[in-house]
Scaffold this motif. Structure first.
Motif, short mmCIF file in Angstrom:
data_model
loop_
_atom_site.label_atom_id
_atom_site.label_comp_id
_atom_site.label_asym_id
_atom_site.label_seq_id
_atom_site.Cartn_x
_atom_site.Cartn_y
_atom_site.Cartn_z
N LYS A 107 36.88 21.69 71.72
CA LYS A 107 37.77 20.97 72.60
C LYS A 107 37.90 21.74 73.90
O LYS A 107 38.17 22.94 73.89
CB LYS A 107 39.13 20.78 71.95
CG LYS A 107 40.11 19.95 72.77
CD LYS A 107 41.42 19.76 72.03
CE LYS A 107 42.39 18.91 72.87
NZ LYS A 107 43.67 18.70 72.16
N THR A 133 39.12 23.58 77.20
CA THR A 133 40.34 24.18 77.71
C THR A 133 40.36 23.99 79.22
O THR A 133 39.33 23.68 79.85
CB THR A 133 40.43 25.67 77.36
OG1 THR A 133 39.27 26.35 77.87
CG2 THR A 133 40.50 25.87 75.86
N TYR A 193 45.88 23.22 78.63
CA TYR A 193 45.24 22.07 77.99
C TYR A 193 45.66 20.79 78.70
O TYR A 193 46.57 20.78 79.54
CB TYR A 193 45.60 22.00 76.50
CG TYR A 193 47.08 21.84 76.22
CD1 TYR A 193 47.64 20.59 75.99
CD2 TYR A 193 47.93 22.95 76.18
CE1 TYR A 193 48.99 20.43 75.74
CE2 TYR A 193 49.29 22.81 75.92
CZ TYR A 193 49.81 21.56 75.70
OH TYR A 193 51.15 21.40 75.45
N ARG A 194 44.99 19.69 78.35
CA ARG A 194 45.26 18.39 78.96
C ARG A 194 45.64 17.39 77.88
O ARG A 194 45.06 17.39 76.79
CB ARG A 194 44.03 17.89 79.72
CG ARG A 194 44.25 16.61 80.50
CD ARG A 194 42.99 16.14 81.18
NE ARG A 194 42.08 15.48 80.24
CZ ARG A 194 40.98 14.82 80.59
NH1 ARG A 194 40.63 14.76 81.87
NH2 ARG A 194 40.21 14.24 79.68
N GLU A 195 46.60 16.52 78.19
CA GLU A 195 47.01 15.46 77.27
C GLU A 195 47.01 14.12 78.00
O GLU A 195 47.27 14.06 79.21
CB GLU A 195 48.41 15.73 76.72
CG GLU A 195 48.53 16.96 75.83
CD GLU A 195 47.93 16.75 74.46
OE1 GLU A 195 47.50 15.61 74.15
OE2 GLU A 195 47.88 17.73 73.68
N ALA A 196 46.71 13.05 77.26
CA ALA A 196 46.87 11.68 77.76
C ALA A 196 48.07 11.12 77.02
O ALA A 196 48.01 10.87 75.81
CB ALA A 196 45.61 10.86 77.50
N GLU A 197 49.18 10.90 77.72
CA GLU A 197 50.46 10.64 77.06
C GLU A 197 50.93 9.21 77.23
O GLU A 197 50.74 8.59 78.29
CB GLU A 197 51.51 11.61 77.61
CG GLU A 197 51.13 13.07 77.39
CD GLU A 197 52.16 14.04 77.95
OE1 GLU A 197 52.86 13.67 78.91
OE2 GLU A 197 52.25 15.17 77.43
N ILE A 218 47.68 11.20 82.31
CA ILE A 218 47.08 12.52 82.19
C ILE A 218 48.07 13.58 82.67
O ILE A 218 48.62 13.50 83.76
CB ILE A 218 45.78 12.61 83.02
CG1 ILE A 218 44.74 11.60 82.50
CG2 ILE A 218 45.22 14.02 83.00
CD1 ILE A 218 44.31 11.86 81.07
N THR A 219 48.27 14.59 81.82
CA THR A 219 49.17 15.69 82.14
C THR A 219 48.52 17.00 81.71
O THR A 219 47.94 17.09 80.63
CB THR A 219 50.53 15.52 81.44
OG1 THR A 219 51.07 14.24 81.74
CG2 THR A 219 51.51 16.60 81.89
N TYR A 220 48.61 18.02 82.58
CA TYR A 220 48.07 19.34 82.29
C TYR A 220 49.21 20.32 82.03
O TYR A 220 50.20 20.33 82.77
CB TYR A 220 47.23 19.85 83.47
CG TYR A 220 46.04 18.98 83.81
CD1 TYR A 220 44.79 19.23 83.24
CD2 TYR A 220 46.15 17.93 84.71
CE1 TYR A 220 43.68 18.45 83.56
CE2 TYR A 220 45.05 17.14 85.03
CZ TYR A 220 43.83 17.41 84.45
OH TYR A 220 42.74 16.62 84.77
N TYR A 221 49.04 21.14 81.01
CA TYR A 221 50.04 22.15 80.66
C TYR A 221 49.40 23.54 80.71
O TYR A 221 48.35 23.77 80.10
CB TYR A 221 50.57 21.90 79.25
CG TYR A 221 51.33 20.60 79.11
CD1 TYR A 221 52.71 20.54 79.29
CD2 TYR A 221 50.67 19.43 78.76
CE1 TYR A 221 53.41 19.34 79.16
CE2 TYR A 221 51.35 18.22 78.62
CZ TYR A 221 52.71 18.19 78.82
OH TYR A 221 53.39 17.01 78.68
N THR A 265 51.06 16.78 86.83
CA THR A 265 50.82 15.37 86.53
C THR A 265 50.20 14.71 87.75
O THR A 265 50.89 14.48 88.75
CB THR A 265 52.12 14.65 86.14
OG1 THR A 265 52.80 15.39 85.13
CG2 THR A 265 51.84 13.23 85.66
#
Length: 282
Positions: free
Chosen positions: A185, A187, A210-214, A220-223, A235
């Motif tokens: 996955k 990073t 990491y990245r999430e699709a929420e 798309i949001t990056y943490y 975001t």
């Protein structure tokens, strides 16, 4: 400015070389019965492709039309008309024009997509063209190589550029890169610079994340995390703001406090060897 001229020259050369190979966009007749077989939102797209009506097709697009970074987005109809043969190459034109109603799928609030979303998405307008032809891919490969070449080997190896932002009311630069290691996955990494004159040196911050699709809208949001557990949240397209946002949780900052960003392009801001940079667009 010199960098922009070089990029434009490369793009022009790629477009000319590949477009000279073939041209299969001559207008084709389409019967009313065939046109009526398509869903209502799709019909204008099919008709524009059948007639090779560039102006009509450009009028159907919801701008800005996003392109894969570090390619520039298409911001308006005039830009689309100039880039039409670059984006709508023979393969995309043929795929849309020859498609059948069964090739289009309805995806709830996301509208209609052609061949499982590989080519184009349509709602009230054409709002996404994921397809990338040979000319556009060649230009993107060139820009990625130039982008990574501006970083030190320790920063460039194993990464590819994902997106870039600048502070709306300040000078800070934020670039996000994606790892290229296969089989795992991906990073993500956030490099932060306090000003453009530091972009050829080491970043002021280098955070992993990491990245999430929420949510149902797949925002798309990056943490990215600091060593002490606090984090930076980026975001690019928040639902409640016209600007990309950056939020810092921890370090004594109230949760929910955020700053506005502007979408940017690393190569446009990169200082030349005499330490000057192309001024960012307002």
């Amino acid at each position: 400015m010199r960098l922009k001229i070089v990029i434009a020259s490369v793009a022009a050369s790629i477009i000319f070389a590949l477009s000279a190979c073939s041209n299969d966009k001559s207008p084709k007749a389409i019967t009313r019965a065939r046109l009526d077989s398509f869903p209502d939102p799709v019909r204008p797209v099919i008709e524009a492709m059948a007639k090779n009506d560039k102006d009509k097709f450009a009028s159907l697009i919801l701008y800005p039309l996003q392109r894969e970074y570090p390619l520039h987005d298409i911001n308006n109809k005039a830009e689309m008309l100039r880039a039409y043969d670059f984006i709508v190459d023979d393969s995309l034109h043929r795929t849309i024009a020859s498609s059948k109603a069964a090739d289009w799928s309805q995806n709830g609030w996301r509208g209609w997509s052609l061949l499982d979303g590989q080519y184009v998405w349509v709602d009230d307008s054409i709002y996404s063209i994921p397809y990338m032809g040979k000319a556009e891919q060649a230009l993107r490969d060139t820009l990625v190589a130039r982008d990574l070449a501006s970083l030190s080997v320790s920063l460039s190896k194993g990464w590819t550029p994902e997106c870039c932002f600048r502070q709306k009311d300040g000078k800070h630069i934020y670039r996000i890169d994606r790892s290229t290691k296969e089989g795992v996955k991906p990073t993500y990494r956030l490099l932060m610079y306090t000003d453009t004159d530091k972009m050829r040196g080491e970043p002021d911050r280098n955070l992993q994340g990491y990245r999430e699709a929420e949510g149902s809208m797949l925002i798309i949001t990056y943490y990215f995390a600091y060593d002490d557990g606090s984090r930076v949240i980026v975001t690019p397209e928040p639902v409640d703001s016209p600007y990309p946002t950056l939020q810092i949780e921890g370090h004594g900052i109230v949760s929910g406090t955020s700053m506005d960003l502007l979408k940017a392009y690393w190569l446009d801001m990169l200082p030349t060897t005499d330490n000057t940079a192309t001024p960012p667009a307002k």
